[in-house]
Scaffold this motif. Structure first.
Motif, mmCIF file in Angstrom:
data_model
loop_
_atom_site.group_PDB
_atom_site.id
_atom_site.type_symbol
_atom_site.label_atom_id
_atom_site.label_comp_id
_atom_site.label_asym_id
_atom_site.label_seq_id
_atom_site.Cartn_x
_atom_site.Cartn_y
_atom_site.Cartn_z
ATOM 1 N N TYR A 392 0.856 -1.187 0.000
ATOM 2 C CA TYR A 392 0.000 0.000 0.000
ATOM 3 C C TYR A 392 0.889 1.233 0.000
ATOM 4 N N VAL A 393 0.599 2.153 -0.900
ATOM 5 C CA VAL A 393 1.323 3.419 -0.973
ATOM 6 C C VAL A 393 0.329 4.532 -0.702
ATOM 7 N N PRO A 394 0.563 5.333 0.331
ATOM 8 C CA PRO A 394 -0.373 6.414 0.643
ATOM 9 C C PRO A 394 -0.541 7.360 -0.535
ATOM 10 N N PRO A 395 -1.717 7.913 -0.716
ATOM 11 C CA PRO A 395 -1.955 8.820 -1.846
ATOM 12 C C PRO A 395 -1.164 10.109 -1.699
ATOM 13 N N VAL A 396 -0.832 10.684 -2.821
ATOM 14 C CA VAL A 396 -0.169 11.994 -2.833
ATOM 15 C C VAL A 396 -1.266 13.049 -2.840
ATOM 16 N N ASN A 397 -1.302 13.829 -1.783
ATOM 17 C CA ASN A 397 -2.359 14.827 -1.648
ATOM 18 C C ASN A 397 -1.835 15.952 -0.770
ATOM 19 N N PRO A 398 -2.010 17.188 -1.194
ATOM 20 C CA PRO A 398 -1.510 18.303 -0.374
ATOM 21 C C PRO A 398 -2.254 18.458 0.950
ATOM 22 N N ASP A 399 -3.421 17.838 1.049
ATOM 23 C CA ASP A 399 -4.190 17.921 2.282
ATOM 24 C C ASP A 399 -3.863 16.717 3.154
#
Length: 468
Positions: A392-399
């Motif tokens: 699992y790779v955490p999503p890239v998100n500025p929030d």
């Protein structure tokens, strides 16, 4: 002289002082003198073994203490075709106060508690070298039962105020005579949790760390981790889970399906796997009332079960392509989709296993933003790797809040896929997460078991749950 069967009701009239299910010749009486009951260290050990034996009955950890709450929460996951009215009432969430299955959990739960109280009241008869182990075993069993009982018969910890909401009565001394103490009131949810924590913490300290069929210190730590997660005490949950994981006393089996061995011989006992921290040992020799009730209802007749529960195809859509956990779900010869975890007629009933501890620690750390014992994503990927799926790779998100939410959603998804149908998690997780329990809200009155009518009739101090 009349031959009578001795049972302990919840706050019964006669004390069961030896192992379970014996028939004794006794003068009818409402009390038994303690000095004529448990006389030796052997008697104490027999009583402790009796408590383990009663724990294994079908109403408790023979499987139904996990099956029954899940029946209340899995209407969108399974199809129920059983003919037991009492279980059908759970599926429909319309449980009457005279439901025999609910009554049996209450009675056998308090019978175990009474037997452990007998052990604890007679520790002076145990040799010094055996005292810690004996006390630890009894407190582990008592703490585990109180935790289970308060989750079923009381509101969830996060449903209102646990210091006000009623749980179950706390009884810490043997029932040996009918007097005012024989009619206890219900303690609060908070008080019952604290009693379970006290028992399990003491057991954790007093029990050894050797791996046997009996509870050890790691089993107490593991149940504490589960309890603290239910409370939302995430730091404590992560700490207890780490004690077990870092001990290296247990390891995940290499292949998921190997955790649920099936020797294709109905009378063959299979020992615990390297992953099982605590499990109820079942064999064909244990006699009436002892069976793997998960086998009874999940397995088809060709594997010794009734086949009353089949899995909806839509549930399998939650798994990723290549997830080897899918291998545990197959169509039987009758064409119905079933969960094969319980095909072994006398398979052990797993109370807690190592995979759950990784998921407890991952969730606890994610909610706190900590990394006690390990990075939470690493723990998630331990489970995913064994399942044969990519990390699992955490999503890239500025929030960052959205990233945290996505990570928590992932660990909760893995709890469902990894632990499905094993420990009542569909029910207990829905409550702690404030999700719907089947068609009902998590705080609905009909998703709390009623206090059995036989108990409220016998004990004027027992207040019935709301809605009943």
């Amino acid at each position: 002289m009349k031959k009578i069967k001795i049972y302990i009701t919840a706050f019964g009239t006669i004390l069961l002082l030896g192992a379970c299910n014996k028939q004794l010749n006794l003068n009818p009486s409402n009390q038994i003198e303690a000095d004529k009951a448990i006389l030796t260290a052997t008697d104490v050990q027999s009583t402790l073994i009796g408590a383990y034996n009663r724990m294994s009955l079908s109403d408790l950890y023979g499987g139904r203490v996990f099956l029954e709450p899940d029946l209340m929460a899995t209407q969108s996951v399974v199809d129920w075709s059983g003919t037991f009215q009492g279980l059908t009432q759970m599926v429909s969430q319309e449980i009457p106060i005279d439901n025999t299955f609910v009554n049996s959990i209450w009675l056998d739960g308090y019978r175990v508690i009474n037997q452990t109280n007998n052990v604890l009241a007679n520790l002076d008869k145990v040799a010094a070298g055996d005292k810690n182990s004996t006390e630890g075993q009894a407190k582990f069993l008592r703490g585990l039962v109180y935790f289970e009982m308060v989750r079923l018969f009381g509101k969830s910890w996060n449903d209102g105020n646990p210091t006000v909401n009623l749980g179950v009565p706390i009884v810490l001394t043997p029932t040996s005579v009918i007097n005012s103490s024989s009619y206890p009131s219900r303690s609060t949810v908070s008080q019952v949790y604290q009693q379970a924590i006290a028992d399990l913490t003491d057991a954790e300290t007093k029990l050894g760390k050797g791996v046997t069929f009996f509870a050890n210190s790691y089993a107490a730590s593991a149940i504490l981790a589960r309890l603290y997660l239910q409370q939302g005490e995430y730091a404590k949950a992560a700490t207890e889970a780490t004690k077990v994981i870092s001990s290296n006393a247990y390891s995940l089996v290499a292949v998921y399906t190997d955790e649920f061995p099936f020797p294709n011989q109905s009378a063959v006992h299979v020992d615990n796997t390297t992953e099982d921290i605590f499990a109820i040992q079942l064999t064909s020799q244990l006699g009436t009332g002892v069976s793997n009730e998960l086998n009874t209802f999940y397995a088809s007749s060709e594997f010794g079960g009734r086949g009353d529960i089949t899995i909806k195809e839509s549930f399998l859509n939650q798994f990723s392509n290549g997830d080897t956990r899918l291998d545990i779900y197959n169509e039987d010869s009758d064409g119905n989709l079933r969960c094969d975890k319980f095909d072994n007629l006398y398979g052990n009933v797993r109370i807690i296993r190592l995979a759950e501890l990784y998921l407890i620690r991952a969730e606890a750390n994610l909610r706190l933003g900590t990394s006690t014992g390990a990075q939470p994503i690493a723990d998630i990927n331990v489970i995913r790797k064994r399942a044969g799926i990519a990390n699992y790779v955490p999503p890239v998100n500025p929030d960052p809040t959205k990233v945290i939410a996505a990570n928590i959603a992932e660990v909760l998804k893995q709890r469902v896929l990894e632990l499905a149908f094993e420990g009542g998690f569909f029910f207990h997780d829905a409550k702690r997460l404030k999700q719907k329990v089947g068609p009902s809200e998590f705080d609905a009155t009909n998703v709390v078991f009623p206090i059995p009518q036989t108990e409220t009739n016998a004990n004027k101090n027992l207040k019935q749950n709301d809605g009943y």
